[in-house]
Design a protein around this motif. Sequence first.
Motif, PDB file in Angstrom:
ATOM      1  N   THR A 187      48.101  52.584  38.048  1.00  0.00           N
ATOM      2  CA  THR A 187      46.898  51.788  37.813  1.00  0.00           C
ATOM      3  C   THR A 187      47.260  50.309  37.681  1.00  0.00           C
ATOM      4  O   THR A 187      48.387  49.947  37.353  1.00  0.00           O
ATOM      5  CB  THR A 187      46.162  52.218  36.531  1.00  0.00           C
ATOM      6  N   LEU A 188      46.251  49.486  37.933  1.00  0.00           N
ATOM      7  CA  LEU A 188      46.347  48.047  37.702  1.00  0.00           C
ATOM      8  C   LEU A 188      45.258  47.670  36.717  1.00  0.00           C
ATOM      9  O   LEU A 188      44.092  48.042  36.889  1.00  0.00           O
ATOM     10  CB  LEU A 188      46.140  47.263  39.010  1.00  0.00           C
ATOM     11  N   LEU A 189      45.628  46.930  35.683  1.00  0.00           N
ATOM     12  CA  LEU A 189      44.682  46.433  34.694  1.00  0.00           C
ATOM     13  C   LEU A 189      44.431  44.943  34.929  1.00  0.00           C
ATOM     14  O   LEU A 189      45.384  44.162  35.010  1.00  0.00           O
ATOM     15  CB  LEU A 189      45.248  46.628  33.286  1.00  0.00           C
ATOM     16  N   ILE A 190      43.167  44.562  35.052  1.00  0.00           N
ATOM     17  CA  ILE A 190      42.782  43.152  35.083  1.00  0.00           C
ATOM     18  C   ILE A 190      41.853  42.919  33.896  1.00  0.00           C
ATOM     19  O   ILE A 190      40.761  43.497  33.837  1.00  0.00           O
ATOM     20  CB  ILE A 190      42.076  42.754  36.385  1.00  0.00           C
ATOM     21  N   GLN A 191      42.283  42.100  32.953  1.00  0.00           N
ATOM     22  CA  GLN A 191      41.477  41.781  31.776  1.00  0.00           C
ATOM     23  C   GLN A 191      40.793  40.438  32.033  1.00  0.00           C
ATOM     24  O   GLN A 191      41.457  39.469  32.425  1.00  0.00           O
ATOM     25  CB  GLN A 191      42.371  41.710  30.545  1.00  0.00           C
ATOM     26  N   PHE A 192      39.481  40.371  31.820  1.00  0.00           N
ATOM     27  CA  PHE A 192      38.712  39.186  32.194  1.00  0.00           C
ATOM     28  C   PHE A 192      37.720  38.828  31.100  1.00  0.00           C
ATOM     29  O   PHE A 192      37.464  39.621  30.176  1.00  0.00           O
ATOM     30  CB  PHE A 192      37.981  39.444  33.520  1.00  0.00           C
TER      31      PHE A 192
END
Length: 246
Positions: free
Chosen positions: A211-216
């Motif tokens: 998985t890839l996590l992008i926190q925005f």
Amino acid sequence: MADSSLTRFYREHGYVLVKGLIGKEEARAYREECHAVLSRLRPYDPTWGSARRLAGFATELRHCHDVQFHSAAFGRLMLDPRFTGVAAALIGSENVQLHHTKIFVKPAEKGSPFPMHQDAAHFPHTRHTVGAAIFHFDDAPEEKGCVRVVPGSHRHGPLPHVEEGGWHLPPERWPLEEAVPVEAEAGDVLFLSYLTVHGSGVNRSDEARTTLLIQFRDPADRPADDVHHSRGQGMMLRGFDPLTGP
């Protein structure tokens, strides 16, 4: 742009799974890129001690912070309007700013779990617009340690966490097995409020979970504490930063 039903579900439950946000072939290519990035880095296992106690045996985790500085592929994905349009709708702002990124790979048969927690405990903000997008690059059924959530828990606001081999909620009050599993397929993206209580189980399958996590966040939402910096933090993914000035 996300349709109104996704936004309503997110605001009510604190999460929403967007099916097929990217295609299966795209997901496969990003999976290969994740593993290629990790193969170039010195191995490091960030598994919490409490996570190993939760599993009851030795588990492993591979990860990488600030992935857009290791591969241009992830820089392009962060700016993809399919992602930024949903993010904007969910946080209620045309402006979407990066907080940080991470790759997480749970190895086959012994991929580490995560005890239940709120991301807000690690980087609190003043307006609580911060969200996470978890891109699934391969299938994530329950046996692979999919994310588990407590629907509606974002309405409780920030909760007190404990430092017991990690920074998480008291496991006796927030047992992982009672949370709702959010099984996903390659190409699906799980959006979570940073106030939503969540964790994940052990990967007991014969394939890694990637998985890839992008926190925005909304750029008008400022950090409440001077913590959790990243190299890419503050980059605009959509729109502009209204707080930028002379």
